[in-house]
Design a protein around this motif. Structure first.
Motif, PDB file in Angstrom:
ATOM      1  N   GLN A  87      19.603  14.205  14.750  1.00  9.30           N
ATOM      2  CA  GLN A  87      20.682  13.524  14.441  1.00  9.30           C
ATOM      3  C   GLN A  87      20.456  12.862  12.928  1.00  9.30           C
ATOM      4  OE1 GLN A  87      23.840  13.371  14.159  1.00  9.30           O
ATOM      5  NE2 GLN A  87      23.912  14.525  15.658  1.00  9.30           N
ATOM      6  N   ALA A  88      18.786  11.623  13.141  1.00  5.91           N
ATOM      7  CA  ALA A  88      17.930  10.952  12.480  1.00  5.91           C
ATOM      8  C   ALA A  88      17.745  11.490  11.196  1.00  5.91           C
ATOM      9  CB  ALA A  88      17.034  10.968  13.133  1.00  5.91           C
ATOM     10  N   ARG A  89      17.454  13.595  11.249  1.00 10.93           N
ATOM     11  CA  ARG A  89      16.382  13.651   9.865  1.00 10.93           C
ATOM     12  C   ARG A  89      18.489  13.554   9.040  1.00 10.93           C
ATOM     13  NH1 ARG A  89      14.820  19.366   9.592  1.00 10.93           N
ATOM     14  NH2 ARG A  89      16.969  20.261  11.087  1.00 10.93           N
ATOM     15  N   LEU A  90      19.571  13.458   9.408  1.00 10.84           N
ATOM     16  CA  LEU A  90      20.215  14.203   8.841  1.00 10.84           C
ATOM     17  C   LEU A  90      20.613  12.789   8.256  1.00 10.84           C
ATOM     18  CD1 LEU A  90      22.808  16.341  10.891  1.00 10.84           C
ATOM     19  CD2 LEU A  90      20.809  17.055   9.300  1.00 10.84           C
ATOM     20  N   LYS A  91      20.244  11.652   8.963  1.00  9.09           N
ATOM     21  CA  LYS A  91      21.149  10.424   8.354  1.00  9.09           C
ATOM     22  C   LYS A  91      19.695   9.924   7.589  1.00  9.09           C
ATOM     23  CE  LYS A  91      23.615   7.999  12.157  1.00  9.09           C
ATOM     24  NZ  LYS A  91      25.311   7.905  11.643  1.00  9.09           N
ATOM     25  N   LEU A  92      18.470  10.356   7.452  1.00  8.13           N
ATOM     26  CA  LEU A  92      17.855  10.070   6.575  1.00  8.13           C
ATOM     27  C   LEU A  92      18.045  10.339   5.436  1.00  8.13           C
ATOM     28  CD1 LEU A  92      14.380   9.897   8.946  1.00  8.13           C
ATOM     29  CD2 LEU A  92      15.760   8.056   7.697  1.00  8.13           C
ATOM     30  N   ARG A  93      18.081  11.997   5.433  1.00  8.28           N
ATOM     31  CA  ARG A  93      18.345  12.702   3.991  1.00  8.28           C
ATOM     32  C   ARG A  93      18.953  11.374   3.364  1.00  8.28           C
ATOM     33  NH1 ARG A  93      18.656  18.767   5.195  1.00  8.28           N
ATOM     34  NH2 ARG A  93      16.799  18.824   6.041  1.00  8.28           N
ATOM     35  N   GLU A  94      20.826  11.049   4.133  1.00 13.30           N
ATOM     36  CA  GLU A  94      21.794  10.578   3.226  1.00 13.30           C
ATOM     37  C   GLU A  94      21.207   9.529   2.641  1.00 13.30           C
ATOM     38  OE1 GLU A  94      25.191   9.677   6.260  1.00 13.30           O
ATOM     39  OE2 GLU A  94      24.853  11.804   6.590  1.00 13.30           O
ATOM     40  N   PHE A  95      20.467   8.429   3.214  1.00 16.23           N
ATOM     41  CA  PHE A  95      20.321   7.727   2.955  1.00 16.23           C
ATOM     42  C   PHE A  95      19.176   7.252   1.757  1.00 16.23           C
ATOM     43  CE2 PHE A  95      20.156   5.252   7.994  1.00 16.23           C
ATOM     44  CZ  PHE A  95      21.534   4.965   8.002  1.00 16.23           C
ATOM     45  N   LEU A  96      17.748   8.282   2.226  1.00 12.09           N
ATOM     46  CA  LEU A  96      17.101   9.035   0.990  1.00 12.09           C
ATOM     47  C   LEU A  96      18.132   9.548  -0.261  1.00 12.09           C
ATOM     48  CD1 LEU A  96      14.543   9.905   2.731  1.00 12.09           C
ATOM     49  CD2 LEU A  96      14.717   7.723   1.554  1.00 12.09           C
ATOM     50  N   GLN A  97      19.037  10.526  -0.013  1.00 12.30           N
ATOM     51  CA  GLN A  97      19.891  10.719  -1.486  1.00 12.30           C
ATOM     52  C   GLN A  97      20.649   9.558  -2.362  1.00 12.30           C
ATOM     53  OE1 GLN A  97      22.109  14.126   0.658  1.00 12.30           O
ATOM     54  NE2 GLN A  97      20.112  15.682   0.017  1.00 12.30           N
ATOM     55  N   GLU A  98      21.122   8.602  -1.383  1.00 13.44           N
ATOM     56  CA  GLU A  98      22.008   7.951  -1.606  1.00 13.44           C
ATOM     57  C   GLU A  98      20.443   7.106  -2.811  1.00 13.44           C
ATOM     58  OE1 GLU A  98      23.646   4.722   0.937  1.00 13.44           O
ATOM     59  OE2 GLU A  98      24.401   6.289   1.848  1.00 13.44           O
ATOM     60  N   ASN A 121       0.701  -1.124  -0.217  1.00 10.97           N
ATOM     61  CA  ASN A 121       0.029  -0.136   0.164  1.00 10.97           C
ATOM     62  C   ASN A 121       0.815   0.888  -0.147  1.00 10.97           C
ATOM     63  OD1 ASN A 121      -2.346  -1.791   0.056  1.00 10.97           O
ATOM     64  ND2 ASN A 121      -2.397  -1.254   2.614  1.00 10.97           N
ATOM     65  N   GLN A 122       1.728   0.979  -0.101  1.00 11.68           N
ATOM     66  CA  GLN A 122       3.407   1.972   0.497  1.00 11.68           C
ATOM     67  C   GLN A 122       3.779   2.979  -0.722  1.00 11.68           C
ATOM     68  OE1 GLN A 122       4.380   3.752   3.857  1.00 11.68           O
ATOM     69  NE2 GLN A 122       4.150   1.586   4.820  1.00 11.68           N
ATOM     70  N   THR A 123       3.983   3.922  -1.302  1.00 14.49           N
ATOM     71  CA  THR A 123       4.656   4.464  -2.617  1.00 14.49           C
ATOM     72  C   THR A 123       6.497   4.166  -1.883  1.00 14.49           C
ATOM     73  OG1 THR A 123       4.730   6.611  -1.439  1.00 14.49           O
ATOM     74  CG2 THR A 123       2.807   6.394  -3.178  1.00 14.49           C
ATOM     75  N   ASP A 124       6.877   4.110  -3.176  1.00 16.07           N
ATOM     76  CA  ASP A 124       8.345   4.056  -3.022  1.00 16.07           C
ATOM     77  C   ASP A 124       9.263   4.890  -2.389  1.00 16.07           C
ATOM     78  OD1 ASP A 124       7.948   2.013  -4.695  1.00 16.07           O
ATOM     79  OD2 ASP A 124       8.463   2.942  -6.857  1.00 16.07           O
ATOM     80  N   LEU A 125       8.812   5.814  -2.160  1.00 15.39           N
ATOM     81  CA  LEU A 125       8.293   6.684  -1.466  1.00 15.39           C
ATOM     82  C   LEU A 125       9.000   7.040   0.044  1.00 15.39           C
ATOM     83  CD1 LEU A 125      10.929   9.409  -1.365  1.00 15.39           C
ATOM     84  CD2 LEU A 125       9.080  11.263  -1.176  1.00 15.39           C
ATOM     85  N   LYS A 126       7.686   6.426   0.238  1.00 12.35           N
ATOM     86  CA  LYS A 126       7.153   5.775   1.990  1.00 12.35           C
ATOM     87  C   LYS A 126       8.206   4.715   2.002  1.00 12.35           C
ATOM     88  CE  LYS A 126       3.086   7.448   2.115  1.00 12.35           C
ATOM     89  NZ  LYS A 126       1.830   7.606   2.123  1.00 12.35           N
ATOM     90  N   LEU A 127       7.982   3.948   1.782  1.00 12.04           N
ATOM     91  CA  LEU A 127       8.768   2.906   1.543  1.00 12.04           C
ATOM     92  C   LEU A 127      10.080   2.334   1.724  1.00 12.04           C
ATOM     93  CD1 LEU A 127       7.794  -0.785   1.574  1.00 12.04           C
ATOM     94  CD2 LEU A 127       8.825  -0.884  -0.863  1.00 12.04           C
ATOM     95  N   SER A 128      10.412   3.781   0.946  1.00 11.98           N
ATOM     96  CA  SER A 128      12.463   3.812   0.926  1.00 11.98           C
ATOM     97  C   SER A 128      11.616   3.949   2.461  1.00 11.98           C
ATOM     98  CB  SER A 128      12.924   4.527  -0.200  1.00 11.98           C
ATOM     99  OG  SER A 128      12.625   4.763  -0.889  1.00 11.98           O
ATOM    100  N   LEU A 129      11.985   5.432   2.854  1.00 12.58           N
ATOM    101  CA  LEU A 129      11.757   5.735   4.941  1.00 12.58           C
ATOM    102  C   LEU A 129      11.240   4.751   5.474  1.00 12.58           C
ATOM    103  CD1 LEU A 129      11.964   8.694   5.684  1.00 12.58           C
ATOM    104  CD2 LEU A 129       9.062   8.788   5.495  1.00 12.58           C
ATOM    105  N   GLU A 130      10.621   4.207   5.219  1.00 11.62           N
ATOM    106  CA  GLU A 130      10.486   2.563   6.228  1.00 11.62           C
ATOM    107  C   GLU A 130      11.874   2.000   6.646  1.00 11.62           C
ATOM    108  OE1 GLU A 130       8.145   2.393   7.933  1.00 11.62           O
ATOM    109  OE2 GLU A 130       5.970   2.664   7.491  1.00 11.62           O
ATOM    110  N   LYS A 131      12.527   1.448   5.347  1.00  7.25           N
ATOM    111  CA  LYS A 131      13.320   1.161   5.155  1.00  7.25           C
ATOM    112  C   LYS A 131      14.558   1.963   5.971  1.00  7.25           C
ATOM    113  CE  LYS A 131      12.945  -1.923   1.174  1.00  7.25           C
ATOM    114  NZ  LYS A 131      12.712  -2.628   0.062  1.00  7.25           N
ATOM    115  N   ALA A 132      14.461   3.202   5.326  1.00  8.21           N
ATOM    116  CA  ALA A 132      16.186   4.199   5.855  1.00  8.21           C
ATOM    117  C   ALA A 132      15.811   4.321   7.694  1.00  8.21           C
ATOM    118  CB  ALA A 132      16.132   5.630   5.379  1.00  8.21           C
TER     119      ALA A 132
END
Lengths: 174, 181
Positions: free
Chosen positions: B170-181, B117-128
């Motif tokens: 810190q979480a926000r910074l890391k998530l941004r990094e993960f999602l940019q990768e 049910n999740q879009t790709d971005l949401k799924l990526s965020l979940e994984k991140a």
């Protein structure tokens, strides 16, 4: 905090557990509940033995207390009954002695000096009044030691007075 | 959190205030615990699965939470929010599971979310999110996903509000990094 990451995070879907999960939890809770009840029952049982011991001790002490108290009361009752009987016997002896003395003293009273005779008669009448008052009080309260004591004192006084009258006469004869 | 309350209340609206419900639970009534489950299970399960990554572990965590709640509800003194109290029990239970099973979190393989049910971005965020260190993950999930206040998170996790803020940052910074990768 305006950040696309936060915006997207807010949109993440809540995840609902399987329907069957509640049944497992419910079973757990029912088991816990039964265990709790069991524990309470066991605790009550454990305390029950102590409660029984305490109850036995209390009953025993109460019984002993009542027993000793009643025994003391019984002794006191017996003693007072015995004392009254003894006093009554003494009173009876006094009365018999006084009756004998009165006969002798009455014969002699007519032969002594008038003035002395009136004095003795007044004194005897006074003692008789005292004896009658005591007798009346004793009939209402036979266990009263004070009244008994006054009664015996009055009887003793009468006996002493009568003896005195008789002795006076004897001295006059000689 | 409000979202949970709305969806959960749809089926089981009873004339109980939260306080009455807690009192019923304190009286040991299992039906009251079911009502608590209906109201809070989605919130608790969502947190548990995002922290632990496995469905079985999340279910165990939820089961342990209700078992501990049943045992300790008598100690609840209405001094904190009931949902915070529940989440604290849940997170302590999650720590126990992590400690007991001694597994390294493997979110990418084991993540069992409703991916369909999740879009790709949401799924990526979940994984991140699942890749974040534990404390950071807890703070981010409670703050950004479940809508807890930072002060509430500090109370639940028994850390200072400043630490909560730092973890979220810190979480926000890391998530941004993960999602940019």
């Amino acid at each position: 905090m305006n950040d696309p990451i936060f915006d997207k995070a807010k949109q993440l879907q809540p995840i609902v557990p399987d329907d069957a999960l509640w049944s497992k939890i419910e079973d757990d809770l029912i088991r816990e509940s039964q265990q709790k009840r069991k524990n309470i029952f066991q605790m009550a049982l454990a305390h029950k033995s102590w409660l029984s011991v305490a109850a036995v001790l209390i009953i025993s002490f109460s019984y002993l207390a009542i027993y000793f108290n009643s025994a003391v009361n019984l002794d006191a009752k017996l003693l007072s009954t015995r004392a009254i009987l003894k006093v009554e016997l003494t009173e009876k002896n006094y009365m018999e002695a006084i009756a004998l003395l009165e006969k002798r003293a009455e014969n002699q009273l007519g032969q002594i000096d008038n003035e002395l005779m009136f004095l003795y008669r007044d004194k005897l009448a006074m003692i008789d009044t005292q004896i009658n008052q005591c007798r009346e009080a004793i009939s209402k309260n036979p266990g009263n030691a004070h009244i008994r004591k006054y009664m015996l004192a009055a009887l003793q006084d009468k006996k002493h007075t009568l003896t005195e009258i008789i002795n006076l006469e004897i001295r006059g004869d000689s | 959190m409000a979202r949970v309350a709305i969806t959960q209340r749809q089926e089981n609206i009873k004339p109980y205030s939260e306080q009455e419900l807690i009192l019923q639970c304190q009286a040991g009534k299992v039906a009251a615990f079911k009502e608590v489950y209906n109201l809070h299970s989605t919130l608790l399960y969502s947190i548990a699965i995002r922290l632990l990554g496995k469905k079985e572990d999340a279910e165990d965590a939820l089961q342990n939470t209700f078992s501990k709640l049943f045992k300790n509800i008598g100690q609840f003194r209405f001094q904190s929010k009931f949902s915070s109290y529940l989440v604290r029990i849940l997170i302590n239970g999650c720590y126990d599971i992590i400690e007991k099973r001694k597994y390294d979190f493997e979110p990418l393989e084991n993540f069992e979310l409703g991916q369909a049910n999740q879009t790709d971005l949401k799924l990526s965020l979940e994984k991140a999110i699942a890749c974040l260190p534990l404390k950071m993950r807890e703070c981010f999930i409670l703050f950004a996903v479940e809508g807890f206040k930072q002060s509430e998170i500090a109370e639940v996790l028994e850390i200072s509000e400043g630490t909560v803020k730092a973890h979220i940052f810190q979480a926000r910074l890391k998530l941004r990094e993960f999602l940019q990768e």
